[in-house]
Design a protein around this motif. Structure first.
Motif, short mmCIF file in Angstrom:
data_model
loop_
_atom_site.label_atom_id
_atom_site.label_comp_id
_atom_site.label_asym_id
_atom_site.label_seq_id
_atom_site.Cartn_x
_atom_site.Cartn_y
_atom_site.Cartn_z
N TYR A 83 4.30 -26.47 -1.21
CA TYR A 83 4.32 -27.13 -2.52
C TYR A 83 5.77 -27.29 -2.97
CZ TYR A 83 3.73 -27.90 -7.53
OH TYR A 83 3.80 -28.41 -8.80
N VAL A 84 6.10 -28.47 -3.48
CA VAL A 84 7.45 -28.76 -3.96
C VAL A 84 7.41 -28.98 -5.46
CG1 VAL A 84 9.40 -30.36 -3.84
CG2 VAL A 84 8.13 -29.79 -1.75
N PRO A 85 8.04 -28.10 -6.27
CA PRO A 85 8.05 -28.28 -7.72
C PRO A 85 8.76 -29.57 -8.14
CG PRO A 85 8.75 -26.06 -7.10
CD PRO A 85 8.73 -26.88 -5.85
N GLY A 86 8.37 -30.08 -9.28
CA GLY A 86 8.95 -31.32 -9.77
C GLY A 86 10.47 -31.35 -9.84
N PRO A 87 11.14 -30.32 -10.38
CA PRO A 87 12.61 -30.37 -10.49
C PRO A 87 13.31 -30.54 -9.15
CG PRO A 87 11.75 -28.69 -11.95
CD PRO A 87 10.58 -29.17 -11.12
N TRP A 88 12.74 -30.02 -8.07
CA TRP A 88 13.36 -30.20 -6.76
C TRP A 88 13.35 -31.66 -6.34
CZ3 TRP A 88 11.04 -25.88 -3.10
CH2 TRP A 88 11.25 -24.63 -3.68
N GLN A 89 12.39 -32.40 -6.85
CA GLN A 89 12.19 -33.80 -6.43
C GLN A 89 12.91 -34.81 -7.32
OE1 GLN A 89 9.97 -34.83 -3.24
NE2 GLN A 89 8.68 -35.65 -4.87
N ALA A 90 13.49 -34.34 -8.41
CA ALA A 90 14.07 -35.27 -9.38
C ALA A 90 15.20 -36.09 -8.77
CB ALA A 90 14.59 -34.49 -10.59
N ALA A 91 15.20 -37.38 -9.06
CA ALA A 91 16.28 -38.25 -8.61
C ALA A 91 17.60 -37.80 -9.23
CB ALA A 91 15.98 -39.70 -8.98
N PRO A 92 18.72 -38.08 -8.57
CA PRO A 92 20.02 -37.60 -9.08
C PRO A 92 20.36 -38.06 -10.48
CG PRO A 92 20.21 -38.36 -6.80
CD PRO A 92 18.85 -38.76 -7.26
N GLY A 99 11.20 -34.73 -12.72
CA GLY A 99 10.82 -34.81 -11.32
C GLY A 99 9.31 -34.68 -11.13
N VAL A 100 8.81 -35.28 -10.08
CA VAL A 100 7.37 -35.29 -9.80
C VAL A 100 7.07 -34.32 -8.66
CG1 VAL A 100 5.42 -36.70 -9.10
CG2 VAL A 100 7.21 -37.70 -10.54
N PRO A 101 6.21 -33.33 -8.87
CA PRO A 101 5.88 -32.41 -7.78
C PRO A 101 5.13 -33.10 -6.65
CG PRO A 101 4.44 -32.03 -9.67
CD PRO A 101 5.49 -33.02 -10.11
N THR A 102 5.17 -32.49 -5.49
CA THR A 102 4.48 -33.08 -4.34
C THR A 102 4.15 -31.99 -3.32
OG1 THR A 102 4.56 -34.92 -2.76
CG2 THR A 102 6.54 -33.57 -2.94
N SER A 103 3.51 -32.40 -2.26
CA SER A 103 3.21 -31.51 -1.14
C SER A 103 3.92 -32.00 0.11
CB SER A 103 1.69 -31.48 -0.87
OG SER A 103 0.99 -31.02 -1.99
N LEU A 104 4.40 -31.07 0.90
CA LEU A 104 4.91 -31.37 2.24
C LEU A 104 3.89 -30.84 3.24
CD1 LEU A 104 8.65 -30.24 1.89
CD2 LEU A 104 7.65 -32.46 1.33
N GLU A 180 20.67 -36.26 -1.20
CA GLU A 180 20.89 -35.20 -2.19
C GLU A 180 19.59 -34.48 -2.54
OE1 GLU A 180 22.29 -34.82 -6.86
OE2 GLU A 180 23.09 -36.45 -5.63
N VAL A 181 18.51 -35.25 -2.67
CA VAL A 181 17.22 -34.66 -3.02
C VAL A 181 16.68 -33.85 -1.86
CG1 VAL A 181 14.83 -35.17 -3.66
CG2 VAL A 181 16.72 -36.43 -4.73
N ARG A 182 16.80 -34.37 -0.66
CA ARG A 182 16.32 -33.63 0.50
C ARG A 182 17.07 -32.30 0.67
NH1 ARG A 182 16.55 -37.83 5.26
NH2 ARG A 182 18.05 -38.83 3.87
N GLU A 183 18.37 -32.33 0.42
CA GLU A 183 19.14 -31.08 0.51
C GLU A 183 18.69 -30.09 -0.56
OE1 GLU A 183 21.17 -30.13 2.74
OE2 GLU A 183 21.29 -32.00 3.87
N ARG A 184 18.37 -30.60 -1.75
CA ARG A 184 17.91 -29.72 -2.83
C ARG A 184 16.56 -29.10 -2.45
NH1 ARG A 184 16.50 -33.12 -7.23
NH2 ARG A 184 18.72 -33.56 -7.48
N ILE A 185 15.66 -29.91 -1.88
CA ILE A 185 14.36 -29.39 -1.46
C ILE A 185 14.54 -28.33 -0.37
CG2 ILE A 185 12.17 -29.98 -0.35
CD1 ILE A 185 12.39 -32.74 -1.70
N ALA A 186 15.40 -28.62 0.62
CA ALA A 186 15.64 -27.67 1.70
C ALA A 186 16.19 -26.36 1.15
CB ALA A 186 16.60 -28.26 2.72
N ALA A 187 17.11 -26.44 0.21
CA ALA A 187 17.69 -25.23 -0.39
C ALA A 187 16.63 -24.46 -1.17
CB ALA A 187 18.86 -25.59 -1.29
#
Length: 210
Positions: A83-92, A99-104, A180-187
């Motif tokens: 599960y990915v929380p919304g803030p991790w997904q927010a555009a720069p 940000g919109v949450p999602t699933s990987l 930038e968003v992908r790096e934030r999600i990975a972190a």
């Protein structure tokens, strides 16, 4: 299953490699008129060379009449999800709370034509193939019709040979997001360290590099 272009496997080798390490799924069998489908969790062994899956189920399982009436089935395998929380997904350029949450996740769906196997010798051969996939030879005795220790147990199961006729695969790992968003999600996945987070992060980074 919806598959956007950025979530599609890069080639057949990607989903085949993933499926080789994921051998537990859910077999969906069409129900009768007005009835929902049967969904059976099971272990299976997939042979990519023959495009064939072998498995078995207990003889009292209620799905057998439906499967014999309509042998086109679907085997669904899903894993490496997070599960990915919304803030991790927010555009720069937007606030984190927008940000919109999602699933990987990774998913492979195999459409198959099922053949039920009841002959004792054939059942034993298919059962041995499945056991060989999960454990080294010599750990357990071989199954053989009419022979101990498993011969008498063969009557209690029915084997299934599933001919794979179509494959749909999906690797949903932020493929359309900016770097930038992908790096934030990975972190975020690395810091959280929850169940599935490490594998989801591996897929995200692997597909980013590819």
């Amino acid at each position: 299953m919806l598959i956007h272009p950025w979530d599609a496997p890069h080639d057949d080798a990607e989903w085949q490699h993933w499926l080789a390490r994921h051998d537990f799924g859910q077999l969906a069998v069409n129900g009768g008129d007005g009835e929902p489908p049967y969904v059976q969790p099971l272990h299976f062994a997939y042979d990519p060379g023959q495009r064939e899956i072998v498995t078995h189920l207990a003889r009292p399982n209620p799905l057998w009449p439906a499967l014999e009436a309509r042998p086109d089935v679907l085997l669904s395998v899903v894993d490496d999800y997070a599960y990915v929380p919304g803030p991790w997904q927010a555009a720069p350029d937007v606030p984190p709370e927008h940000g919109v949450p999602t699933s990987l996740y990774a998913a492979v769906q195999l459409r198959c034509r099922a053949q039920v196997v009841d002959d004792p010798a054939q059942k034993a051969a298919l059962l041995n193939r499945q056991v060989d996939h999960f454990q080294p030879r010599g750990v357990s005795a071989r199954a053989a019709a009419g022979e101990e220790p498993y011969g008498r147990m063969l009557a209690g199961i029915r084997a299934l040979r599933l001919e794979v006729t179509d494959v749909r695969a999906k690797f949903k790992y932020a493929g359309r997001k900016p770097a930038e968003v992908r790096e934030r999600i990975a972190a975020g996945l690395a810091a959280r360290g929850g169940p599935g987070d490490a594998r989801a992060r591996e897929h995200l980074l692997r597909r980013r590099e590819a």
